[in-house]
Structure formats: C-alpha cells, structure tokens
Design a protein around this motif. Structure first.
Motif, PDB file in Angstrom:
ATOM      1  N   GLU A   6       3.966   7.291   8.935  1.00  0.00           N
ATOM      2  CA  GLU A   6       2.499   6.753   8.231  1.00  0.00           C
ATOM      3  C   GLU A   6       1.721   5.977   8.950  1.00  0.00           C
ATOM      4  OE1 GLU A   6       2.378   6.410   4.334  1.00  0.00           O
ATOM      5  OE2 GLU A   6       3.812   8.099   4.345  1.00  0.00           O
TER       6      GLU A   6
ATOM      7  N   GLN B 102       2.240   1.826  -3.480  1.00  0.00           N
ATOM      8  CA  GLN B 102       1.094   2.428  -4.268  1.00  0.00           C
ATOM      9  C   GLN B 102       0.639   3.660  -4.409  1.00  0.00           C
ATOM     10  OE1 GLN B 102      -1.872  -0.640  -3.140  1.00  0.00           O
ATOM     11  NE2 GLN B 102      -1.404  -2.002  -5.129  1.00  0.00           N
ATOM     12  N   ARG B 103       0.960   4.270  -2.819  1.00  0.00           N
ATOM     13  CA  ARG B 103       0.668   5.489  -2.278  1.00  0.00           C
ATOM     14  C   ARG B 103       1.707   6.590  -3.037  1.00  0.00           C
ATOM     15  NH1 ARG B 103       0.767   5.339   3.183  1.00  0.00           N
ATOM     16  NH2 ARG B 103      -0.960   3.873   2.748  1.00  0.00           N
ATOM     17  N   HIS B 104       2.875   6.015  -2.817  1.00  0.00           N
ATOM     18  CA  HIS B 104       3.957   7.155  -2.777  1.00  0.00           C
ATOM     19  C   HIS B 104       4.900   6.745  -4.248  1.00  0.00           C
ATOM     20  CE1 HIS B 104       3.920   8.693   1.088  1.00  0.00           C
ATOM     21  NE2 HIS B 104       3.840   7.526   1.442  1.00  0.00           N
TER      22      HIS B 104
ATOM     23  N   GLU C 126       0.752  -1.151   0.181  1.00  0.00           N
ATOM     24  CA  GLU C 126      -0.191   0.201   0.146  1.00  0.00           C
ATOM     25  C   GLU C 126       0.780   1.154  -0.042  1.00  0.00           C
ATOM     26  OE1 GLU C 126      -2.409  -0.378   3.178  1.00  0.00           O
ATOM     27  OE2 GLU C 126      -3.791  -1.978   2.288  1.00  0.00           O
TER      28      GLU C 126
END
Length: 333
Positions: A183, A87-89, A84
């Motif tokens: 995070e 996919q976010r960064h 995740e």
C-alpha cells in the motif's frame, strides 16, 4: 461474506510482537466461520521478513506499508493511514493487541470510523444474532463477577483489542503461500507534529511474569508489606516471578508491571500460587491457562476455590511462613 478479518500486526524494533501472531489464530477461526479471508496489516521499515512470518502463521494476505516514517509508532500518522486503509478495503472486523500502542491506536481509529470498540477482551467468537453472523467479544464485567458479551450489529468494522497471552499462537508453516499487498500513503505535514523519536523497552527486574514457569501472586488478603516479603521469599525458593492483584499494586506493595488480570499481565506458568486473592473474574482471567493452580484464602466460599487444583483455607499470617519452609525442604530434597 465479502469483507475480510483483519489483524493489526504490531512490530517493535524490527520484531513482531507475540500478540500479533496470537491474534492470527483467533482471526483464522473467525474468518472461517464468516467465509472470509484473514489478512494482516503491517507498518514499518524493512518488514519483508515479518510479512512472510505472518503468512507462515496463517494470514492469507498481508497489507504492507513500508516507509522510514513508519519504523516507530507515530500516533497521528498511524491513525490516519490505518483509517484510510479500512475505508478503502472495508474489512468486516479488525482486531488488535491491547498493548501500549494498541490501546492508543484502536480507540483513535474507531472514533474516526464511528464504529464500536470492545477493549481488553478475553475471547472472540462468531455467533448468529438476528440471523446475522457477528463477532461477539467477551469481557469480565460488573466487578469481575460475570462475563459480558458485546456485539456491534450495525457499524463496520467490528473492532476489539485482546491482551497479550490470551490466545493460542498458531503453529508456523513456512510452506504456506500468501499474498503481500503493498500500500502507499501520502505524508502530510500534520502527521508529524508530534513525533516518536525512540522507543525504549525496560527489562523487568527478576523473572518476567510472562516467561516464568512458576508465579507467586498476592492479593489483598496478604494484609501487610511484611507478608509481601515472605511471598517474595517463597518465589525465590521456587525461582518464580512475583505478581499480584490491583489492590496490592494500588497500595504500592508491588509495581504496576506486576499486576495480573484483565488490566494487567496474562500468565500461563506450570505452577501458579495465589495467596490471599478471592478470585474475581477480572483477576482470574490472568492465570486461567496455568497448568496447576494452588490457592490460599481464609474464606472457604471464595470463588478462587472453584478454579484451583489445590485449595487451602487458612490464615496467611500463619500459613505463609510454613509454606516457605516446606517448599525449601522440598527443593533441597
């Protein structure tokens, strides 16, 4: 280049593994060529000091996930959360240590991201391919006789695992400044269907291979268990650790943790003595950083003689007892 170069910073029992710092050095070189920033990713509990240590060793950023559930490696949870985060960064590259944890986590994350992964690399570089700067991973291939270069031109992130001891650890600079980014994640019931309760690290018997100043390594040419005893006697004289090639380990003459090479340990002692190993690339990558290499083999055309400092063409059955006696005299004198 907008993506970052990420290093998975593995910690175990509250300490950073050395390979995490080694990868920062290689990651910094890659990030510079890509015009990107170098970031580390750190999971665990009470990891503030480790985050600062990563910055001191070259990270521009450290992405931190701090939670009691992350103290120990949890395969499903670590896989989901790291996936995740990627996919976010959207980092350009993600490199990880080829440790027991890294060899579990890296392919799991790569599969979820549907990207490529090159495992057990001996070098990572940035090269221009079709006018694009790409991470190129080098691994020994085809029986260890050649070096294969692998790139991942389309999918992102470009992923690779590297054995501990393969890269140079960057110097620590406690004055370096960096960004710590905290995070968050949501714990799901399925994350802990299988849980790690405890991680126990057994201390190796004798001198650990990675820490030894001298190493005696045996190959298939050692021929017998009796000669293994002589090799261990030589090691005792030199206060050296004992290692060997895969065939010797497969034969049961040495334990698996004594294997040297691409699939085993990487060593860099002051003195490395290779006995009866021809010098296939998959083996050679395990000792190429040694300061002095003494090789013995009965084949004068063996590749080992192209990479050693001192080479002896001889029958080990005859030479090994002589070596033991001569080194005993040298140590006594």
């Amino acid at each position: 280049m907008t993506g970052e170069v990420w290093v998975w910073a593995e910690q175990r029992n509250g300490r950073l593994l050395g390979v995490s710092l080694e990868l920062l050095g290689k990651g910094a070189q890659m990030a510079e060529k890509l015009g990107a920033q170098l970031a580390a990713v750190l999971f665990g509990e009470k990891i503030e000091d480790m985050a600062h240590e990563l910055i001191a060793h070259g990270a521009h950023k450290v992405y931190v996930l701090e939670d009691a559930h992350l103290k120990l490696f949890q395969s499903s949870l670590y896989t989901r959360v790291l996936t995740e985060m990627v996919q976010r960064h959207k980092p350009e590259a993600l490199i990880m240590g080829a440790t027991a944890v890294g060899m579990d986590l890296a392919p799991s994350v790569a599969a979820r991201l549907k990207t490529g992964l090159t495992a057990h690399c001996v070098d990572l570089t940035i090269e221009q391919i079709d006018n694009k700067p790409l991470m190129v991973a080098a691994i020994p291939g085809w029986g260890g006789k050649i070096m294969v270069k692998i790139a991942c031109p389309e999918k992102r992130p470009q992923m690779a695992t590297v054995k501990p001891g393969m890269m140079e650890k960057p110097k620590k600079d406690a004055s370096r400044k960096g960004q710590i980014i905290r995070e968050k994640f949501e714990l799901k019931p399925e994350d802990l269907k299988a849980r790690t309760i405890e991680i126990v690290e057994e201390k190796p018997a004798g001198i650990p291979l990675e820490e030894a100043e001298a190493v005696v390594s045996v190959g298939w040419g050692i021929q017998s268990a009796q000669n293994i005893k002589l090799a261990k006697e030589l090691a005792a004289v030199l206060r050296a650790a004992v290692g060997g090639t895969r065939p010797v380990v497969d034969k049961g003459w040495l334990p698996e943790e004594a294997m040297i090479g691409q699939s085993g340990k990487l060593v860099s002692p002051n003195l490395f003595i290779s006995l009866g190993a021809s010098g296939a690339m998959a083996y050679a990558v395990g000792f190429l950083k040694s300061k002095v290499v003494l090789a013995v083999d009965n084949n004068p055309t063996a590749p080992i003689f192209e990479m050693c400092d001192v080479g002896i063409v001889a029958d080990l059955n005859k030479l090994l007892p002589v070596l033991v006696e001569e080194f005993k005299k040298a140590v006594v004198s």
